[in-house]
Design a protein around this motif. Structure first.
Motif, PDB file in Angstrom:
ATOM      1  N   PHE A  79      -4.934 -13.565  -5.125  1.00 25.68           N
ATOM      2  CA  PHE A  79      -5.698 -14.668  -4.565  1.00 25.68           C
ATOM      3  C   PHE A  79      -6.185 -14.274  -3.190  1.00 25.68           C
ATOM      4  N   GLU A  80      -7.382 -14.688  -2.923  1.00 23.52           N
ATOM      5  CA  GLU A  80      -8.004 -14.407  -1.640  1.00 23.52           C
ATOM      6  C   GLU A  80      -7.077 -14.866  -0.506  1.00 23.52           C
ATOM      7  N   GLY A  81      -6.817 -13.981   0.431  1.00 25.36           N
ATOM      8  CA  GLY A  81      -6.076 -14.366   1.623  1.00 25.36           C
ATOM      9  C   GLY A  81      -4.575 -14.350   1.496  1.00 25.36           C
ATOM     10  N   ALA A  82      -4.030 -13.912   0.350  1.00 25.12           N
ATOM     11  CA  ALA A  82      -2.574 -13.849   0.204  1.00 25.12           C
ATOM     12  C   ALA A  82      -2.196 -12.534  -0.444  1.00 25.12           C
ATOM     13  N   GLY A  83      -1.039 -12.026  -0.062  1.00 25.19           N
ATOM     14  CA  GLY A  83      -0.599 -10.760  -0.630  1.00 25.19           C
ATOM     15  C   GLY A  83       0.385 -10.964  -1.762  1.00 25.19           C
ATOM     16  N   ILE A  84       0.480  -9.968  -2.632  1.00 30.80           N
ATOM     17  CA  ILE A  84       1.574  -9.954  -3.608  1.00 30.80           C
ATOM     18  C   ILE A  84       2.240  -8.582  -3.532  1.00 30.80           C
ATOM     19  N   ALA A  85       3.523  -8.559  -3.871  1.00 27.64           N
ATOM     20  CA  ALA A  85       4.264  -7.302  -3.855  1.00 27.64           C
ATOM     21  C   ALA A  85       4.297  -6.725  -5.259  1.00 27.64           C
ATOM     22  N   VAL A  86       4.125  -5.413  -5.344  1.00 28.03           N
ATOM     23  CA  VAL A  86       4.301  -4.707  -6.619  1.00 28.03           C
ATOM     24  C   VAL A  86       5.206  -3.509  -6.351  1.00 28.03           C
ATOM     25  N   ALA A  87       5.861  -3.028  -7.398  1.00 22.88           N
ATOM     26  CA  ALA A  87       6.847  -1.960  -7.190  1.00 22.88           C
ATOM     27  C   ALA A  87       6.702  -0.845  -8.227  1.00 22.88           C
ATOM     28  N   PRO A  88       5.534  -0.206  -8.277  1.00 22.98           N
ATOM     29  CA  PRO A  88       5.388   0.882  -9.241  1.00 22.98           C
ATOM     30  C   PRO A  88       6.205   2.091  -8.816  1.00 22.98           C
ATOM     31  N   GLU A  89       6.943   2.650  -9.741  1.00 25.04           N
ATOM     32  CA  GLU A  89       7.708   3.870  -9.494  1.00 25.04           C
ATOM     33  C   GLU A  89       8.576   3.781  -8.240  1.00 25.04           C
ATOM     34  N   GLY A  90       9.177   2.617  -8.039  1.00 21.20           N
ATOM     35  CA  GLY A  90      10.111   2.455  -6.932  1.00 21.20           C
ATOM     36  C   GLY A  90       9.468   2.294  -5.572  1.00 21.20           C
ATOM     37  N   GLN A  91       8.143   2.284  -5.508  1.00 25.93           N
ATOM     38  CA  GLN A  91       7.466   2.037  -4.240  1.00 25.93           C
ATOM     39  C   GLN A  91       7.446   0.536  -3.970  1.00 25.93           C
ATOM     40  N   ASP A  92       7.309   0.170  -2.713  1.00 29.40           N
ATOM     41  CA  ASP A  92       7.175  -1.235  -2.332  1.00 29.40           C
ATOM     42  C   ASP A  92       5.796  -1.391  -1.696  1.00 29.40           C
ATOM     43  N   ILE A  93       4.873  -1.952  -2.482  1.00 26.10           N
ATOM     44  CA  ILE A  93       3.464  -1.969  -2.079  1.00 26.10           C
ATOM     45  C   ILE A  93       2.944  -3.398  -2.110  1.00 26.10           C
ATOM     46  N   ALA A  94       2.131  -3.748  -1.123  1.00 28.29           N
ATOM     47  CA  ALA A  94       1.523  -5.074  -1.063  1.00 28.29           C
ATOM     48  C   ALA A  94       0.053  -4.961  -1.439  1.00 28.29           C
ATOM     49  N   LEU A  95      -0.401  -5.858  -2.313  1.00 31.92           N
ATOM     50  CA  LEU A  95      -1.807  -5.919  -2.702  1.00 31.92           C
ATOM     51  C   LEU A  95      -2.454  -7.135  -2.067  1.00 31.92           C
ATOM     52  N   PHE A  96      -3.690  -6.950  -1.644  1.00 30.70           N
ATOM     53  CA  PHE A  96      -4.448  -8.044  -1.041  1.00 30.70           C
ATOM     54  C   PHE A  96      -5.854  -8.066  -1.619  1.00 30.70           C
ATOM     55  N   SER A  97      -6.389  -9.247  -1.768  1.00 34.24           N
ATOM     56  CA  SER A  97      -7.755  -9.402  -2.227  1.00 34.24           C
ATOM     57  C   SER A  97      -8.577 -10.018  -1.095  1.00 34.24           C
ATOM     58  N   VAL A  98      -9.647  -9.309  -0.707  1.00 38.27           N
ATOM     59  CA  VAL A  98     -10.520  -9.817   0.359  1.00 38.27           C
ATOM     60  C   VAL A  98     -11.964  -9.637  -0.097  1.00 38.27           C
ATOM     61  N   ASP A  99     -12.694 -10.723  -0.127  1.00 43.88           N
ATOM     62  CA  ASP A  99     -14.109 -10.671  -0.533  1.00 43.88           C
ATOM     63  C   ASP A  99     -14.297  -9.947  -1.863  1.00 43.88           C
ATOM     64  N   GLY A 100     -13.407 -10.167  -2.792  1.00 47.71           N
ATOM     65  CA  GLY A 100     -13.541  -9.571  -4.110  1.00 47.71           C
ATOM     66  C   GLY A 100     -13.115  -8.125  -4.191  1.00 47.71           C
ATOM     67  N   GLU A 101     -12.639  -7.579  -3.071  1.00 53.67           N
ATOM     68  CA  GLU A 101     -12.174  -6.195  -3.065  1.00 53.67           C
ATOM     69  C   GLU A 101     -10.646  -6.203  -2.962  1.00 53.67           C
ATOM     70  N   VAL A 102      -9.998  -5.227  -3.595  1.00 47.39           N
ATOM     71  CA  VAL A 102      -8.536  -5.191  -3.576  1.00 47.39           C
ATOM     72  C   VAL A 102      -8.062  -4.018  -2.735  1.00 47.39           C
TER      73      VAL A 102
END
Ligand code: FES
Length: 104
Positions: A14-37
């Motif tokens: 969602f625009e303006g909010a982050g989510i956490a993902v954990a591929p291969e044991g990494q701790d990564i935050a995804l953000f969506s801004v203006d339709g770009e991730v």
């Protein structure tokens, strides 16, 4: 060979909010801004704070602990007190899925 890992559905973002993902044991935050991730490491370089919980302002995310700001584009520090950048990761979107390239 370039490995792209499927980490989320684009619809989970969602625009303006982050989510956490954990591929291969990494701790990564995804953000969506203006339709770009954008994908950056989730852990703030200044302390034990999760940037996915931060406040997004333009193309920066503000750490929820001491308000350091990191660029979502490249993980660089836009505002202290943090001094070390967070790692940013290449992102691509295909058929509604978000892929990260986790190889160095
Ligand atoms: Fe992120 Fe201090 S823990 S700015």
């Amino acid at each position: 060979m370039t490995a792209w890992i499927d980490v989320a559905a684009e619809a989970d973002l969602f625009e303006g909010a982050g989510i956490a993902v954990a591929p291969e044991g990494q701790d990564i935050a995804l953000f969506s801004v203006d339709g770009e991730v954008f994908a950056i490491n989730n852990l703030c370089t200044h302390g034990n704070a999760k940037l996915c919980d931060g406040f997004v302002e333009g193309h920066n995310v503000e750490c929820p602990f001491h308000q350091a700001q990191f660029s979502l584009r490249d993980g660089s520090v836009s505002c202290g007190p943090a001094t070390e950048p967070v790692k940013s990761w290449p992102v691509k979107i295909e058929q509604g899925r978000v892929f990260l390239q986790l190889t160095e």
